[in-house]
Scaffold this active site. Structure first.
Site, short mmCIF file in Angstrom:
data_model
loop_
_atom_site.label_atom_id
_atom_site.label_comp_id
_atom_site.label_asym_id
_atom_site.label_seq_id
_atom_site.Cartn_x
_atom_site.Cartn_y
_atom_site.Cartn_z
N ARG A 201 0.87 -1.18 0.00
CA ARG A 201 0.00 0.00 0.00
C ARG A 201 0.90 1.22 0.00
O ARG A 201 1.95 1.23 0.67
CB ARG A 201 -0.91 0.04 1.24
CG ARG A 201 -2.06 -0.96 1.21
CD ARG A 201 -3.15 -0.57 0.20
NE ARG A 201 -4.28 -1.50 0.22
CZ ARG A 201 -4.41 -2.55 -0.60
NH1 ARG A 201 -3.49 -2.83 -1.50
NH2 ARG A 201 -5.48 -3.32 -0.52
N GLU B 291 -3.95 7.66 -4.65
CA GLU B 291 -4.23 6.97 -5.90
C GLU B 291 -5.52 7.53 -6.48
O GLU B 291 -6.50 7.62 -5.73
CB GLU B 291 -4.37 5.46 -5.66
CG GLU B 291 -3.05 4.85 -5.23
CD GLU B 291 -3.10 3.34 -5.07
OE1 GLU B 291 -4.15 2.73 -5.38
OE2 GLU B 291 -2.11 2.77 -4.62
N HIS C 252 -1.55 0.58 -9.79
CA HIS C 252 -2.14 -0.42 -8.89
C HIS C 252 -2.75 -1.59 -9.70
O HIS C 252 -3.96 -1.84 -9.62
CB HIS C 252 -3.20 0.22 -7.98
CG HIS C 252 -3.43 -0.58 -6.73
ND1 HIS C 252 -3.71 0.01 -5.52
CD2 HIS C 252 -3.43 -1.91 -6.48
CE1 HIS C 252 -3.87 -0.92 -4.60
NE2 HIS C 252 -3.71 -2.10 -5.17
P1 NAP Z 1 -0.70 -11.88 4.12
O1 NAP Z 1 -0.63 -13.28 3.63
O2 NAP Z 1 -1.54 -11.58 5.30
O3 NAP Z 1 0.81 -11.40 4.38
C1 NAP Z 1 1.13 -10.25 5.08
C2 NAP Z 1 2.43 -10.50 5.78
O4 NAP Z 1 2.84 -9.28 6.42
C3 NAP Z 1 2.35 -11.56 6.89
O5 NAP Z 1 3.42 -12.46 6.72
C4 NAP Z 1 2.54 -10.77 8.18
O6 NAP Z 1 3.26 -11.49 9.16
C5 NAP Z 1 3.36 -9.61 7.68
N1 NAP Z 1 3.30 -8.44 8.56
C6 NAP Z 1 2.24 -7.93 9.21
N2 NAP Z 1 2.63 -6.84 9.91
C7 NAP Z 1 3.96 -6.68 9.69
C8 NAP Z 1 4.92 -5.77 10.11
N3 NAP Z 1 4.62 -4.77 10.97
N4 NAP Z 1 6.19 -5.90 9.66
C9 NAP Z 1 6.53 -6.90 8.83
N5 NAP Z 1 5.64 -7.82 8.38
C10 NAP Z 1 4.38 -7.70 8.80
O7 NAP Z 1 -1.22 -10.89 2.97
P2 NAP Z 1 -0.99 -11.03 1.39
O8 NAP Z 1 -2.13 -11.76 0.79
O9 NAP Z 1 0.37 -11.50 1.13
O10 NAP Z 1 -1.15 -9.48 0.98
C11 NAP Z 1 -0.23 -8.53 1.50
C12 NAP Z 1 -0.66 -7.12 1.14
O11 NAP Z 1 -0.44 -6.89 -0.24
C13 NAP Z 1 -2.15 -6.82 1.34
O12 NAP Z 1 -2.44 -6.45 2.67
C14 NAP Z 1 -2.41 -5.70 0.38
O13 NAP Z 1 -2.27 -4.45 1.03
C15 NAP Z 1 -1.31 -5.84 -0.67
N6 NAP Z 1 -1.84 -6.23 -1.99
C16 NAP Z 1 -1.65 -5.40 -3.04
C17 NAP Z 1 -2.09 -5.76 -4.30
C18 NAP Z 1 -1.84 -4.89 -5.49
O14 NAP Z 1 -2.65 -4.89 -6.40
N7 NAP Z 1 -0.75 -4.15 -5.53
C19 NAP Z 1 -2.75 -6.99 -4.50
C20 NAP Z 1 -2.93 -7.81 -3.39
C21 NAP Z 1 -2.47 -7.42 -2.14
P3 NAP Z 1 2.62 -12.82 9.90
O15 NAP Z 1 2.40 -13.82 8.79
O16 NAP Z 1 3.71 -13.26 10.82
O17 NAP Z 1 1.37 -12.36 10.55
#
Ligand code: NAP
Length: 323
Positions: free
Chosen positions: A241, A270, A289
């Site tokens: 984000r 955005e 995005h």
């Molecule tokens: P996810 O599986 O929940 O992964 C998020 C990871 O971040 C988890 O491993 C979590 O750790 C870690 N985390 C949480 N707080 C943290 C911190 N303070 N410091 C370091 N790591 C931290 O989510 P995902 O499906 O991979 O998606 C991740 C993000 O990508 C979404 O939240 C969204 O904002 C973004 N996204 C963007 C797009 C785009 O179009 N650009 C598309 C999809 C998603 P734990 O596993 O240990 O809890």
């Protein structure tokens, strides 16, 4: 007026999801290419039982109050849900869902794309073809950095972070460092990954890619001091984000070559205004995005959002709940 539950979908999404909803619900879809304005959103949610929302829709107390007691479910058409006040939804018994997994590969691919594009100076190189700057094969132009055997730092080794790390490890034999809330023994074993403190990750990595959710803890996680810790040859990638980066600090760091380059799929705000100083930099690649923008991912997201709505309306646990 029909006695079917009323559902508002705040943008046009693939028919595969809308058709599923229309079988059981009275569905209104916001037809325009830009999101409904705030007052329009409030008007549209009034009396709805279910909502399919985008990350551009702020779902807060006032939306929930306006929707009324009949609202049962908010299905975000995204995996990130920082646009939703989940606690306020819970207090009212409104279920909240998202669309994980189906967009993981698409988003990890865009992170890899941005890493390569920023590392290989694609913005100025491609511009030179169009603007006549390409005069001849030039031994000293557009010199980028290589990937093979380098170190990548993944901030947030969750679904997308892991998929990105797999590409880095498998494709370019990179060493993987990561931060996360908890250890990831599978990644340590399968990818030779190592969980480190953020400061170490920033100092040691040749490429840093953001994959954490936007939360209070991660807002401006990458600020001026963090950028100063990175290598002057480092490339920063953000598909998480926009607010995870202090964008003014990033602009200064790129301009003063504190880091080599950045690739951004997400920005603040955005859309990024066309006069944003970031767009004047040759060492910054910006995409609008498009992380999940494949037909496969967006279709899957539509099905998941519809399934979340239908389960919520039936009073069943959501198949894809947040949290
Ligand atoms: P996810 O599986 O929940 O992964 C998020 C990871 O971040 C988890 O491993 C979590 O750790 C870690 N985390 C949480 N707080 C943290 C911190 N303070 N410091 C370091 N790591 C931290 O989510 P995902 O499906 O991979 O998606 C991740 C993000 O990508 C979404 O939240 C969204 O904002 C973004 N996204 C963007 C797009 C785009 O179009 N650009 C598309 C999809 C998603 P734990 O596993 O240990 O809890």
């Amino acid at each position: 007026m029909s006695d079917k539950p009323r559902v508002f979908v705040s943008r046009v999404i693939p028919d595969v999801g809308l058709d599923r909803l229309r079988e059981h619900c009275d569905v209104e879809v916001w037809p325009k290419p830009t999101p409904p304005r705030r007052d329009t959103l409030l008007d549209k949610v009034r009396g709805c039982h279910g909502l399919v929302t985008m990350l551009s829709d702020k779902i807060d107390e006032s939306v929930l109050n306006t929707a009324g007691d009949g609202l049962k479910v908010v299905a975000n058409y995204a995996v990130g849900y920082n646009n939703i006040d989940v606690a306020a939804c819970r207090e009212r018994g409104v279920a909240v869902g998202n669309t994980p997994d189906v967009l993981t590969d698409a988003t990890a691919d865009v992170a890899a794309l941005l890493m390569l594009a920023a590392a290989r100076c694609v913005t100025p190189a491609a511009a030179s073809v169009r603007d006549g700057g390409w005069k001849t094969w030039a031994p000293m132009d557009h010199l980028g950095v290589e990937l093979v055997g380098k170190t990548v730092g993944v901030i947030g080794l969750g679904r997308i972070g892991r998929a990105f790390a797999e590409r880095c490890r498998g494709g370019w034999g990179m060493n993987v460092l990561y931060t996360a809330n908890s250890p990831k023994p599978d990644a340590d074993r399968d990818l030779g990954a190592r969980r480190v403190e953020l400061d170490e990750l920033l100092a040691e990595s040749d490429f840093v890619s953001l994959h954490c959710p936007l939360t209070e803890a991660t807002a401006h996680l990458i600020d001026a001091p963090a950028l100063a810790r990175m290598k002057p040859t480092a490339v920063l990638v953000n598909t998480a984000r926009g607010e995870v980066i202090d964008q003014e600090a990033l602009h200064a760091a790129l301009k003063e070559n504190v880091i080599f380059a950045a690739g951004l799929d997400v920005t603040t705000p955005e859309p990024l205004p066309t006069d944003s100083p970031l767009l004047g930099l040759s060492n910054c690649v910006v995409l609008p995005h498009i992380g999940s923008a494949t037909r496969h991912a967006r279709g899957g997201m539509a099905i998941m959002a519809a399934d979340n709505v239908l389960a919520g309306l039936a009073g069943h646990p959501l198949p894809h709940p947040v949290g």
